[in-house]
Design a protein around this motif. Structure first.
Motif, PDB file in Angstrom:
ATOM      1  N   VAL A  64      -8.327   0.513  -2.941  1.00 42.19           N
ATOM      2  CA  VAL A  64      -8.051   0.840  -4.335  1.00 42.19           C
ATOM      3  C   VAL A  64      -9.550   2.173  -4.968  1.00 42.19           C
ATOM      4  O   VAL A  64      -8.664   3.055  -4.839  1.00 42.19           O
ATOM      5  CB  VAL A  64      -7.470   0.028  -5.081  1.00 42.19           C
ATOM      6  CG1 VAL A  64      -7.090   0.534  -6.551  1.00 42.19           C
ATOM      7  CG2 VAL A  64      -6.223  -0.974  -4.831  1.00 42.19           C
ATOM      8  N   VAL A  65     -10.261   1.253  -4.795  1.00 40.33           N
ATOM      9  CA  VAL A  65     -11.042   2.316  -5.919  1.00 40.33           C
ATOM     10  C   VAL A  65     -11.480   3.475  -4.494  1.00 40.33           C
ATOM     11  O   VAL A  65     -11.793   4.658  -4.983  1.00 40.33           O
ATOM     12  CB  VAL A  65     -12.584   1.510  -5.415  1.00 40.33           C
ATOM     13  CG1 VAL A  65     -14.045   2.757  -5.611  1.00 40.33           C
ATOM     14  CG2 VAL A  65     -12.802   0.953  -7.128  1.00 40.33           C
ATOM     15  N   ARG A  66     -11.753   3.256  -3.081  1.00 39.88           N
ATOM     16  CA  ARG A  66     -11.866   4.628  -2.588  1.00 39.88           C
ATOM     17  C   ARG A  66     -10.952   5.299  -2.597  1.00 39.88           C
ATOM     18  O   ARG A  66     -10.759   6.612  -2.280  1.00 39.88           O
ATOM     19  CB  ARG A  66     -12.225   3.886  -0.868  1.00 39.88           C
ATOM     20  CG  ARG A  66     -13.793   2.513  -0.854  1.00 39.88           C
ATOM     21  CD  ARG A  66     -13.867   2.221   0.480  1.00 39.88           C
ATOM     22  NE  ARG A  66     -14.723   1.070   0.833  1.00 39.88           N
ATOM     23  CZ  ARG A  66     -14.837   0.441   1.638  1.00 39.88           C
ATOM     24  NH1 ARG A  66     -13.980   0.554   2.684  1.00 39.88           N
ATOM     25  NH2 ARG A  66     -15.549  -0.128   1.574  1.00 39.88           N
ATOM     26  N   ALA A  67      -9.707   5.522  -2.675  1.00 40.90           N
ATOM     27  CA  ALA A  67      -8.700   5.805  -2.255  1.00 40.90           C
ATOM     28  C   ALA A  67      -8.620   6.743  -3.768  1.00 40.90           C
ATOM     29  O   ALA A  67      -7.617   7.758  -3.344  1.00 40.90           O
ATOM     30  CB  ALA A  67      -7.323   4.832  -2.444  1.00 40.90           C
ATOM     31  N   THR A  68      -8.579   6.103  -4.320  1.00 45.97           N
ATOM     32  CA  THR A  68      -8.717   6.930  -5.800  1.00 45.97           C
ATOM     33  C   THR A  68      -9.569   7.123  -6.246  1.00 45.97           C
ATOM     34  O   THR A  68      -9.247   8.756  -6.586  1.00 45.97           O
ATOM     35  CB  THR A  68      -8.482   6.191  -7.085  1.00 45.97           C
ATOM     36  OG1 THR A  68      -7.846   4.407  -6.825  1.00 45.97           O
ATOM     37  CG2 THR A  68      -8.126   6.723  -8.396  1.00 45.97           C
ATOM     38  N   HIS A  69     -10.609   7.202  -5.592  1.00 47.58           N
ATOM     39  CA  HIS A  69     -11.645   8.186  -5.226  1.00 47.58           C
ATOM     40  C   HIS A  69     -12.022   9.483  -4.974  1.00 47.58           C
ATOM     41  O   HIS A  69     -12.151  10.677  -5.210  1.00 47.58           O
ATOM     42  CB  HIS A  69     -12.978   7.613  -4.483  1.00 47.58           C
ATOM     43  CG  HIS A  69     -14.653   8.161  -4.717  1.00 47.58           C
ATOM     44  ND1 HIS A  69     -15.594   8.641  -5.320  1.00 47.58           N
ATOM     45  CD2 HIS A  69     -14.471   8.757  -3.102  1.00 47.58           C
ATOM     46  CE1 HIS A  69     -16.607   8.991  -4.851  1.00 47.58           C
ATOM     47  NE2 HIS A  69     -15.909   9.220  -3.578  1.00 47.58           N
ATOM     48  N   TRP A 107      -3.021  10.109  -1.769  1.00 47.64           N
ATOM     49  CA  TRP A 107      -4.357   9.028  -1.541  1.00 47.64           C
ATOM     50  C   TRP A 107      -3.979   8.299  -2.751  1.00 47.64           C
ATOM     51  O   TRP A 107      -4.149   6.691  -2.695  1.00 47.64           O
ATOM     52  CB  TRP A 107      -5.530   9.405  -1.872  1.00 47.64           C
ATOM     53  CG  TRP A 107      -6.415  10.312  -0.303  1.00 47.64           C
ATOM     54  CD1 TRP A 107      -6.535  11.651  -0.389  1.00 47.64           C
ATOM     55  CD2 TRP A 107      -6.895   9.901   1.183  1.00 47.64           C
ATOM     56  NE1 TRP A 107      -6.046  11.691   0.791  1.00 47.64           N
ATOM     57  CE2 TRP A 107      -7.051  10.732   2.166  1.00 47.64           C
ATOM     58  CE3 TRP A 107      -6.858   8.475   1.081  1.00 47.64           C
ATOM     59  CZ2 TRP A 107      -7.947  11.095   2.786  1.00 47.64           C
ATOM     60  CZ3 TRP A 107      -7.134   8.166   2.384  1.00 47.64           C
ATOM     61  CH2 TRP A 107      -7.359   9.130   3.384  1.00 47.64           C
ATOM     62  N   LEU A 108      -3.409   9.176  -3.611  1.00 44.22           N
ATOM     63  CA  LEU A 108      -2.775   7.591  -4.508  1.00 44.22           C
ATOM     64  C   LEU A 108      -1.427   6.591  -4.246  1.00 44.22           C
ATOM     65  O   LEU A 108      -1.540   5.533  -4.254  1.00 44.22           O
ATOM     66  CB  LEU A 108      -2.565   8.600  -5.862  1.00 44.22           C
ATOM     67  CG  LEU A 108      -3.644   9.179  -6.640  1.00 44.22           C
ATOM     68  CD1 LEU A 108      -2.312  10.023  -8.305  1.00 44.22           C
ATOM     69  CD2 LEU A 108      -4.067   7.759  -7.217  1.00 44.22           C
ATOM     70  N   TYR A 109      -0.769   7.445  -3.004  1.00 38.24           N
ATOM     71  CA  TYR A 109      -0.303   6.582  -2.319  1.00 38.24           C
ATOM     72  C   TYR A 109      -0.260   5.458  -1.578  1.00 38.24           C
ATOM     73  O   TYR A 109       0.133   4.157  -1.845  1.00 38.24           O
ATOM     74  CB  TYR A 109       0.518   6.970  -1.390  1.00 38.24           C
ATOM     75  CG  TYR A 109       1.568   6.711  -0.240  1.00 38.24           C
ATOM     76  CD1 TYR A 109       2.782   7.162  -0.692  1.00 38.24           C
ATOM     77  CD2 TYR A 109       1.346   6.122   1.437  1.00 38.24           C
ATOM     78  CE1 TYR A 109       4.020   5.838   0.191  1.00 38.24           C
ATOM     79  CE2 TYR A 109       2.419   5.193   1.403  1.00 38.24           C
ATOM     80  CZ  TYR A 109       3.765   5.643   1.197  1.00 38.24           C
ATOM     81  OH  TYR A 109       4.593   4.803   2.113  1.00 38.24           O
ATOM     82  N   ILE A 110      -1.983   5.267  -1.614  1.00 40.20           N
ATOM     83  CA  ILE A 110      -2.270   3.336  -0.972  1.00 40.20           C
ATOM     84  C   ILE A 110      -2.585   3.098  -2.571  1.00 40.20           C
ATOM     85  O   ILE A 110      -2.779   1.910  -2.137  1.00 40.20           O
ATOM     86  CB  ILE A 110      -3.820   4.474  -0.136  1.00 40.20           C
ATOM     87  CG1 ILE A 110      -3.162   4.979   0.981  1.00 40.20           C
ATOM     88  CG2 ILE A 110      -4.437   3.060   0.015  1.00 40.20           C
ATOM     89  CD1 ILE A 110      -4.328   5.451   1.731  1.00 40.20           C
ATOM     90  N   THR A 111      -3.032   3.794  -3.362  1.00 43.14           N
ATOM     91  CA  THR A 111      -3.199   3.145  -4.466  1.00 43.14           C
ATOM     92  C   THR A 111      -2.031   2.204  -5.117  1.00 43.14           C
ATOM     93  O   THR A 111      -2.168   1.427  -5.535  1.00 43.14           O
ATOM     94  CB  THR A 111      -4.083   4.130  -5.358  1.00 43.14           C
ATOM     95  OG1 THR A 111      -5.231   4.491  -4.980  1.00 43.14           O
ATOM     96  CG2 THR A 111      -4.415   3.336  -6.874  1.00 43.14           C
ATOM     97  N   ILE A 112      -1.489   2.837  -5.037  1.00 46.39           N
ATOM     98  CA  ILE A 112       0.454   2.835  -5.609  1.00 46.39           C
ATOM     99  C   ILE A 112       0.574   1.749  -4.881  1.00 46.39           C
ATOM    100  O   ILE A 112       1.691   0.423  -5.490  1.00 46.39           O
ATOM    101  CB  ILE A 112       1.386   3.734  -6.003  1.00 46.39           C
ATOM    102  CG1 ILE A 112       0.311   4.781  -6.805  1.00 46.39           C
ATOM    103  CG2 ILE A 112       2.658   3.459  -6.529  1.00 46.39           C
ATOM    104  CD1 ILE A 112       1.059   6.123  -7.723  1.00 46.39           C
ATOM    105  N   ASN A 113       1.121   2.161  -3.439  1.00 45.26           N
ATOM    106  CA  ASN A 113       1.699   0.867  -2.429  1.00 45.26           C
ATOM    107  C   ASN A 113       0.176  -0.084  -1.492  1.00 45.26           C
ATOM    108  O   ASN A 113       1.410  -0.615  -1.108  1.00 45.26           O
ATOM    109  CB  ASN A 113       2.072   1.378  -1.463  1.00 45.26           C
ATOM    110  CG  ASN A 113       2.992   2.750  -2.066  1.00 45.26           C
ATOM    111  OD1 ASN A 113       4.298   2.156  -2.772  1.00 45.26           O
ATOM    112  ND2 ASN A 113       3.186   3.914  -1.960  1.00 45.26           N
TER     113      ASN A 113
END
Length: 656
Positions: A64-69, A107-113
């Protein structure tokens, strides 16, 4: 020849900006003055606060950190960097706003899902794959704009290889993978874009870039210049020696060969020219010393943090290993600068015009506290993240001390709220190119892990070299330098360490030495013609011939071409499985060797050397550098004889 300090033509801020934009793709960002400026500030502050919170709390899952980054990076990449370098820097096209939003959302798609993706355990639907394709394509365009086309082309070649490996010849052949399989592996898997490189970018690399941005605002850069002037400015060739010392120190803050060259070179290069140094030599001194800034502990180039992560060792081990090679590198440049000054009769600056070291330390000595803090916690064995956080706190305290002193003395404050905002903006902007390079390297590494290409190329390199170590090392050196001419150091290191370092280790060499080998040659590409970006930047400031400056810088940086072979064959130089006492004789003979090589290349010690003397100096120097007792004795003896002959023949000439 006498020179007056008033004759020095300083480089203007506009010229500096032009040089940076021309030679450093990271500096081609937009400068907004209206509401768009505040938009960038809001996103940058949010980005930095998220990063600091995620690192401090440790509560957010790594993926999540990496995707948000990457979401923040993509947004800022398109808002800040234009499609073409000659486009207006104060305009923001509508299409870049849309791409920035789509890139961030992909990339937020990974964070959210994230929870949903984990529960599905590798089963990806059509939406997942489409989002992945969009995210990768937007990453490609960000790479083209900010990092450059070479790594983009390399990544595309790897993707084509993954898709059509069934048609590849010989040992490169594999069954080939579908687009769905490739995208899922590269986009969602921790062996692809979301792997170790971007993980490092989102943690300790970000911390140290933020630390550098904060440290820069404390005024430590000017303090380094003043200290080095006080130490070396009055000696023969003083300004050139100041350039070497300043660049070594400034490299701990900058971390970029080009920005280091422009930052310190704007002061040192005009001063060197004013004292009679050839323009090519002045530009080359700054470029070679500035490039070495990435090799200087305690804070080296970003790739050094990735090295620690790749090898699974504490960063302090990498920094400790780099100490002696860095000493040898800068000593080599320092000796050549000194001999050039002696050969051409160049004197230093007047002591009256230079700052006094005692006064400087009394007034501004506290500015080194942040760097000292990081070194202290590294010595204690703390992690890079912990040391970086402590360094940031220390730098913050120094900024507060500066402000308190300014208030007491009733002068203009040197650190204001606007400076704090600049720290957030600069920290966020400076991580963009590193993050994009790490993400692109993740694609290459992902293809290598998916297809098993790393083992195949490693075996191929060993086969081509016939298993002969020196041939394999030379192949690796050439490939690292060629890659480094068009690929940032971070990406260069990731590619060459993945492919070539394994082959070197396979021949029985120390893993750390193998990784440091490719790291060194990736960095030295910045002064190796024909590209030599750091040398080009130095030449622009010196107004000298770029190619001649590049070759001059290569000559000055000769240590960087020799030192990696030294520590490959003698890992004790990296302080591996040895004590400092055991390393001292190696260091002494190596320094004598660097003197011999430098004297041969410069063609001067006490008088000009003839061709035969130059050849013997270089041979003697290499014998001292080679890690063997008898070669050291022969080399030292030969250098001693040559020096005695120089003294005697000079005296005879003087009497005559």
């Amino acid at each position: 020849m006498k020179h007056n300090n008033h004759d020095i033509i300083h480089v203007t801020a506009e010229e500096l900006d032009d040089y940076m934009s021309k030679y450093d793709s990271e500096s081609r960002y937009r400068r907004f003055k209206d509401w768009k400026k505040y938009l960038i500030i809001i996103i940058s502050v949010a980005f930095c606060l998220f990063q600091l919170y995620s690192i401090l709390s440790g509560k957010i899952t790594a993926q999540v950190v990496r995707a948000t980054h990457l979401a923040f990076v993509m947004a800022l990449a398109y808002l800040l960097f234009p499609m073409k370098k000659d486009m207006p820097k104060d305009k923001l096209p509508w299409y870049d706003v849309i791409i920035a939003i789509v890139g961030a959302c992909s990339w937020l798609y990974i964070t959210i899902n994230f929870d949903s993706l984990v529960r599905r355990a590798g089963i990806y639907n059509t939406t997942d794959i489409i989002i992945g394709i969009i995210g990768i394509l937007i990453l490609f365009e960000a790479c083209r704009r900010i990092v450059g086309t070479p790594i983009l082309i390399i990544s595309l070649v790897f993707i084509v290889y993954a898709l059509f490996g069934a048609y590849a010849p010989g040992f490169l052949n594999h069954r080939g993978y579908s687009i769905q399989r490739l995208v899922s592996h590269l986009y969602y898997n921790t062996e692809g874009i979301m792997g170790t490189p971007i993980g490092a970018s989102a943690t300790f690399i970000f911390l140290f870039i933020f630390f550098g941005a904060l440290l820069d605002k404390t005024g430590i850069g000017q303090f380094f210049i003043d200290i080095c002037n006080a130490i070396a400015g009055s000696y023969d060739g003083g300004p050139a020696k100041v350039a070497v010392l300043t660049s070594a120190m400034f490299g701990t803050v900058s971390g970029s060969s080009v920005s280091n060259t422009v930052g310190t070179g704007s002061f040192t290069i005009p001063m060197m020219k004013s004292l009679g140094y050839r323009p090519e030599f002045a530009g080359a001194v700054e470029a070679s010393a500035s490039t070495g800034g990435q090799l200087m502990p305690p804070i080296m180039g970003a790739a050094s943090f990735l090295m620690a992560e790749s090898l699974g060792i504490p960063y302090k081990e990498v920094a400790k290993a780099a100490i002696i090679p860095a000493i040898l590198y800068f000593t080599g440049i320092f000796i050549m600068v000194h001999l050039e000054a002696k050969k051409t009769g160049l004197k230093g600056l007047s002591k009256d015009s230079l700052p006094k070291i005692g006064e400087l330390l009394m007034k501004k000595g506290y500015l080194v506290i942040p760097l000292a803090t990081i070194i202290y916690f590294f010595v204690l064995g703390k992690t890079a993240i912990y040391a970086g956080l402590m360094g940031i706190i220390a730098a913050g305290l120094v900024a507060i001390i500066n402000s308190i002193v300014d208030i007491i003395l009733k002068r203009e404050r040197s650190f204001t709220f606007n400076d704090l905002i600049d720290v957030f903006v600069n920290g966020a902007r400076n991580i963009i190119s590193v993050a994009v390079a790490c993400a692109m390297a993740g694609i290459i590494i992902g293809v290598i892990t998916l297809t098993g290409l790393g083992l195949k190329i490693g075996a191929g390199l060993i086969s081509i070299s016939g298993g002969i170590a020196i041939f394999l090392l030379m192949l690796t050196m050439i490939s690292s330098i060629i890659l480094g001419m068009g690929v940032p150091t971070t990406a260069n290191y990731l590619i060459t360490s993945t492919i070539a370092a394994g082959a070197i280790i396979g021949l029985g060499f120390e893993p750390l030495a193998a990784h440091m080998f490719v790291f060194y040659f990736g960095i030295i590409a910045d002064v190796t013609p024909p590209v030599a970006l750091a040398a080009m930047a130095g030449a622009a400031i010196a107004k000298s011939d770029p190619l001649k400056t590049g070759f001059e810088a290569t000559k000055l940086s000769i240590g960087a071409f020799i030192i990696p072979y030294m520590f490959i064959f003698n890992p004790q130089i990296l302080m591996i499985n040895t004590t400092f006492v055991e390393v001292i004789p190696i260091l002494i003979t190596s320094l004598i060797g660097m003197f011999g090589v430098s004297a041969g290349l410069e063609g001067y010690v006490f008088k000009k050397c003839n061709v035969f003397e130059r050849f013997l100096f270089i041979v003697a120097g290499l014998l001292c550098i080679y890690p063997e007792f008898y070669s050291d004795i022969i080399g030292i003896g030969l250098i001693a004889v040559l020096i005695i002959l120089q003294i005697l023949t000079r005296k005879k000439k003087a009497i005559a």
